[in-house]
Scaffold this motif. Sequence first.
Motif, mmCIF file in Angstrom:
data_model
loop_
_atom_site.group_PDB
_atom_site.id
_atom_site.type_symbol
_atom_site.label_atom_id
_atom_site.label_comp_id
_atom_site.label_asym_id
_atom_site.label_seq_id
_atom_site.Cartn_x
_atom_site.Cartn_y
_atom_site.Cartn_z
ATOM 1 N N VAL A 93 0.821 -1.219 0.000
ATOM 2 C CA VAL A 93 0.000 0.000 0.000
ATOM 3 C C VAL A 93 0.856 1.270 0.000
ATOM 4 C CG1 VAL A 93 -2.008 -1.131 1.022
ATOM 5 C CG2 VAL A 93 -0.349 -0.005 2.528
ATOM 6 N N GLY A 94 2.164 1.099 -0.250
ATOM 7 C CA GLY A 94 3.037 2.256 -0.387
ATOM 8 C C GLY A 94 3.491 2.889 0.911
ATOM 9 N N GLN A 95 3.315 2.205 2.027
ATOM 10 C CA GLN A 95 3.741 2.731 3.326
ATOM 11 C C GLN A 95 5.131 2.187 3.672
ATOM 12 O OE1 GLN A 95 2.110 5.006 5.207
ATOM 13 N NE2 GLN A 95 0.704 5.185 3.475
ATOM 14 N N TYR A 96 6.115 2.628 2.908
ATOM 15 C CA TYR A 96 7.454 2.059 3.011
ATOM 16 C C TYR A 96 8.127 2.351 4.346
ATOM 17 C CZ TYR A 96 6.418 1.754 -1.913
ATOM 18 O OH TYR A 96 5.793 1.501 -3.107
ATOM 19 N N ALA A 97 7.991 3.555 4.849
ATOM 20 C CA ALA A 97 8.619 3.883 6.134
ATOM 21 C C ALA A 97 8.047 3.008 7.249
ATOM 22 C CB ALA A 97 8.441 5.366 6.457
ATOM 23 N N LEU A 98 6.739 2.799 7.224
ATOM 24 C CA LEU A 98 6.128 1.925 8.230
ATOM 25 C C LEU A 98 6.604 0.482 8.059
ATOM 26 C CD1 LEU A 98 2.458 3.267 8.289
ATOM 27 C CD2 LEU A 98 4.247 3.624 10.006
ATOM 28 N N ALA A 99 6.725 0.042 6.819
ATOM 29 C CA ALA A 99 7.214 -1.317 6.557
ATOM 30 C C ALA A 99 8.631 -1.485 7.093
ATOM 31 C CB ALA A 99 7.168 -1.618 5.065
ATOM 32 N N ILE A 100 9.476 -0.498 6.869
ATOM 33 C CA ILE A 100 10.851 -0.545 7.365
ATOM 34 C C ILE A 100 10.850 -0.670 8.883
ATOM 35 C CG2 ILE A 100 12.982 0.812 7.641
ATOM 36 C CD1 ILE A 100 12.251 1.972 4.770
ATOM 37 N N GLY A 101 9.983 0.090 9.525
ATOM 38 C CA GLY A 101 9.870 0.013 10.984
ATOM 39 C C GLY A 101 9.463 -1.371 11.466
ATOM 40 N N VAL A 102 8.565 -2.021 10.743
ATOM 41 C CA VAL A 102 8.138 -3.369 11.126
ATOM 42 C C VAL A 102 9.272 -4.356 10.883
ATOM 43 C CG1 VAL A 102 6.512 -5.245 10.674
ATOM 44 C CG2 VAL A 102 5.685 -2.891 10.791
ATOM 45 N N TYR A 103 9.949 -4.247 9.745
ATOM 46 C CA TYR A 103 11.100 -5.130 9.496
ATOM 47 C C TYR A 103 12.126 -4.987 10.617
ATOM 48 C CZ TYR A 103 9.661 -6.262 4.692
ATOM 49 O OH TYR A 103 8.997 -6.724 3.584
ATOM 50 N N ASP A 104 12.299 -3.779 11.109
ATOM 51 C CA ASP A 104 13.293 -3.530 12.161
ATOM 52 C C ASP A 104 12.928 -4.184 13.496
ATOM 53 O OD1 ASP A 104 14.969 -2.112 10.488
ATOM 54 O OD2 ASP A 104 14.224 -0.139 11.128
ATOM 55 N N THR A 105 11.687 -4.622 13.662
ATOM 56 C CA THR A 105 11.296 -5.274 14.919
ATOM 57 C C THR A 105 11.713 -6.740 14.969
ATOM 58 O OG1 THR A 105 9.095 -6.004 14.151
ATOM 59 C CG2 THR A 105 9.258 -3.773 15.124
ATOM 60 N N ILE A 106 12.146 -7.292 13.860
ATOM 61 C CA ILE A 106 12.523 -8.708 13.835
ATOM 62 C C ILE A 106 13.940 -8.838 14.380
ATOM 63 C CG2 ILE A 106 12.920 -10.704 12.334
ATOM 64 C CD1 ILE A 106 10.585 -9.607 10.622
ATOM 65 N N PRO A 107 14.100 -9.604 15.448
ATOM 66 C CA PRO A 107 15.415 -9.714 16.099
ATOM 67 C C PRO A 107 16.482 -10.300 15.184
ATOM 68 C CG PRO A 107 13.684 -10.721 17.457
ATOM 69 C CD PRO A 107 13.078 -10.399 16.124
ATOM 70 N N ALA A 108 17.710 -9.877 15.400
ATOM 71 C CA ALA A 108 18.835 -10.347 14.590
ATOM 72 C C ALA A 108 19.058 -11.855 14.727
ATOM 73 C CB ALA A 108 20.101 -9.598 14.974
ATOM 74 N N ASP A 109 18.649 -12.427 15.845
ATOM 75 C CA ASP A 109 18.857 -13.868 16.044
ATOM 76 C C ASP A 109 17.663 -14.707 15.592
ATOM 77 O OD1 ASP A 109 17.105 -13.134 18.054
ATOM 78 O OD2 ASP A 109 18.192 -14.187 19.647
ATOM 79 N N SER A 110 16.685 -14.081 14.979
ATOM 80 C CA SER A 110 15.505 -14.803 14.482
ATOM 81 C C SER A 110 15.857 -15.587 13.216
ATOM 82 C CB SER A 110 14.387 -13.803 14.159
ATOM 83 O OG SER A 110 13.379 -14.426 13.394
ATOM 84 N N PRO A 111 15.256 -16.756 13.032
ATOM 85 C CA PRO A 111 15.442 -17.464 11.762
ATOM 86 C C PRO A 111 14.934 -16.653 10.560
ATOM 87 C CG PRO A 111 14.448 -18.922 13.388
ATOM 88 C CD PRO A 111 14.467 -17.531 13.980
ATOM 89 N N ASP A 112 14.097 -15.658 10.815
ATOM 90 C CA ASP A 112 13.536 -14.832 9.751
ATOM 91 C C ASP A 112 14.336 -13.563 9.488
ATOM 92 O OD1 ASP A 112 11.340 -16.503 9.179
ATOM 93 O OD2 ASP A 112 10.257 -15.703 10.910
ATOM 94 N N THR A 113 15.487 -13.413 10.124
ATOM 95 C CA THR A 113 16.239 -12.164 9.971
ATOM 96 C C THR A 113 16.706 -11.931 8.540
ATOM 97 O OG1 THR A 113 17.903 -10.738 10.964
ATOM 98 C CG2 THR A 113 18.541 -13.029 10.610
#
Length: 181
Positions: A93-113
């Motif tokens: 939906v074009g909300q890139y800044a919000l998407a970046i913020g959500v991506y940043d919530t995923i911990p570095a040690d997550s299998p999804d990092t």
Amino acid sequence: AGTAVALIDTGCDIPADRGVAARRARLAAGEPMPYAFVRDAREGIAELFHTLALALRDEEPETLALVYGQMARHLGPGRTDSALLVAGLLEEVGQYALAIGVYDTIPADSPDTLEARIGRAGALLADGREAEALEALRALAQEMPDRIEAQVALGDLLRRTEAYTEAADAYSRAIDLIGTP
């Protein structure tokens, strides 16, 4: 455990999925694998909202899928799958800044990092922040030199920016990781 290991061996591409590889190793070693999918009502409702968000992802408007995805994140704060889903929907939906913020919530040690960092770079690029996206993918490829996806993502962005020699180098590293079939 032997049956589970055999099923993994026949049905999964282990090098491509480190989470599966880790679980397979634990099973093969005879370690107990406690049930941890849905342990209580809150996690059950979070799973329900996540599933609804997935089902509605391609429907118009995307806002309903976003609401369900955010509810899944709220009820299951450790659900990186829901965070990835919401970030992807926000990008759609074009909300890139919000998407970046959500991506940043995923911990570095997550299998999804890895997926989160590649997604974050894509959102940076879509937001017109090409230099930051390139910097993020270069760092990722350097930190995870054994991951094909990191090398390919870097190669794709370098190719897009017409840095063909560097892109070829990144693709060559990815090919070297694949090895001979």
